[in-house]
Scaffold this motif. Structure first.
Motif, PDB file in Angstrom:
ATOM      1  N   THR A  26       6.049  12.523  11.213  1.00 49.01           N
ATOM      2  CA  THR A  26       7.100  11.511  11.076  1.00 49.01           C
ATOM      3  C   THR A  26       8.504  12.084  11.131  1.00 49.01           C
ATOM      4  OG1 THR A  26       7.116  11.685   8.665  1.00 49.01           O
ATOM      5  CG2 THR A  26       5.596  10.070   9.643  1.00 49.01           C
ATOM      6  N   GLN A  27       8.628  13.433  11.062  1.00 48.11           N
ATOM      7  CA  GLN A  27       9.922  14.114  11.048  1.00 48.11           C
ATOM      8  C   GLN A  27      10.746  13.716   9.823  1.00 48.11           C
ATOM      9  OE1 GLN A  27      11.393  16.516  13.525  1.00 48.11           O
ATOM     10  NE2 GLN A  27       9.194  16.734  13.481  1.00 48.11           N
ATOM     11  N   VAL A  28      10.076  13.502   8.677  1.00 47.83           N
ATOM     12  CA  VAL A  28      10.743  13.135   7.433  1.00 47.83           C
ATOM     13  C   VAL A  28      10.706  14.323   6.476  1.00 47.83           C
ATOM     14  CG1 VAL A  28      10.668  11.637   5.393  1.00 47.83           C
ATOM     15  CG2 VAL A  28      10.255  10.685   7.654  1.00 47.83           C
ATOM     16  N   THR A  30      11.345  15.379   2.621  1.00 50.50           N
ATOM     17  CA  THR A  30      11.455  14.830   1.272  1.00 50.50           C
ATOM     18  C   THR A  30      11.726  15.966   0.301  1.00 50.50           C
ATOM     19  OG1 THR A  30       9.912  13.066   1.840  1.00 50.50           O
ATOM     20  CG2 THR A  30      10.309  13.459  -0.499  1.00 50.50           C
ATOM     21  N   ALA A  77      14.980  10.361   1.320  1.00 50.80           N
ATOM     22  CA  ALA A  77      14.495  11.394   2.230  1.00 50.80           C
ATOM     23  C   ALA A  77      15.408  11.441   3.449  1.00 50.80           C
ATOM     24  CB  ALA A  77      13.061  11.081   2.657  1.00 50.80           C
ATOM     25  N   THR A  79      15.411  11.677   7.576  1.00 48.34           N
ATOM     26  CA  THR A  79      14.579  11.491   8.757  1.00 48.34           C
ATOM     27  C   THR A  79      15.314  12.040   9.964  1.00 48.34           C
ATOM     28  OG1 THR A  79      13.608   9.490   7.829  1.00 48.34           O
ATOM     29  CG2 THR A  79      13.372   9.816  10.203  1.00 48.34           C
ATOM     30  N   ASN A  80      14.621  12.897  10.716  1.00 49.20           N
ATOM     31  CA  ASN A  80      15.199  13.437  11.927  1.00 49.20           C
ATOM     32  C   ASN A  80      15.048  12.395  13.029  1.00 49.20           C
ATOM     33  OD1 ASN A  80      16.265  15.292  13.790  1.00 49.20           O
ATOM     34  ND2 ASN A  80      14.220  15.910  14.405  1.00 49.20           N
TER      35      ASN A  80
END
Length: 94
Positions: A26-28, A30, A77, A79-80
């Motif tokens: 997901t490119q997240v 955290t 978070a 996100t990219n």
């Protein structure tokens, strides 16, 4: 990490270390210990308001009393979301 934060007549630099996990699918990212975006508690991250290359400037920074060395927390978070034609974020462990 170090980055410049600018908004509504306030410019400041933030520096420090943020530990956490990246979900490659997901490119997240955290941050560790993060209570989530809806939480009201403060979770220290290791980030502080930096003195260099410049201390906080602007009327809003003064109103909010941002001072060099102030500890900052993160809720939520990152996100990219790369621009079209670019590649996803890549992280490595030094």
């Amino acid at each position: 990490m170090r980055w410049k934060v600018s908004w509504a007549n306030c410019d400041l630099y933030v520096e420090g270390v943020v530990n956490g996990k990246v979900d490659p699918a997901t490119q997240v990212f955290t941050p560790a210990g993060n209570p989530g975006s809806g939480a009201s508690s403060y979770v220290p991250t290791g980030l502080v308001v930096a003195a260099t290359p410049a201390p906080p400037t602007g009327a809003l920074c003064a109103t909010l009393d941002f001072q060099v060395g102030d500890s900052l927390g993160i809720r939520g978070a990152f996100t990219n979301a790369p621009p079209a034609g670019s590649t996803p974020m890549a992280l490595s462990n030094p």
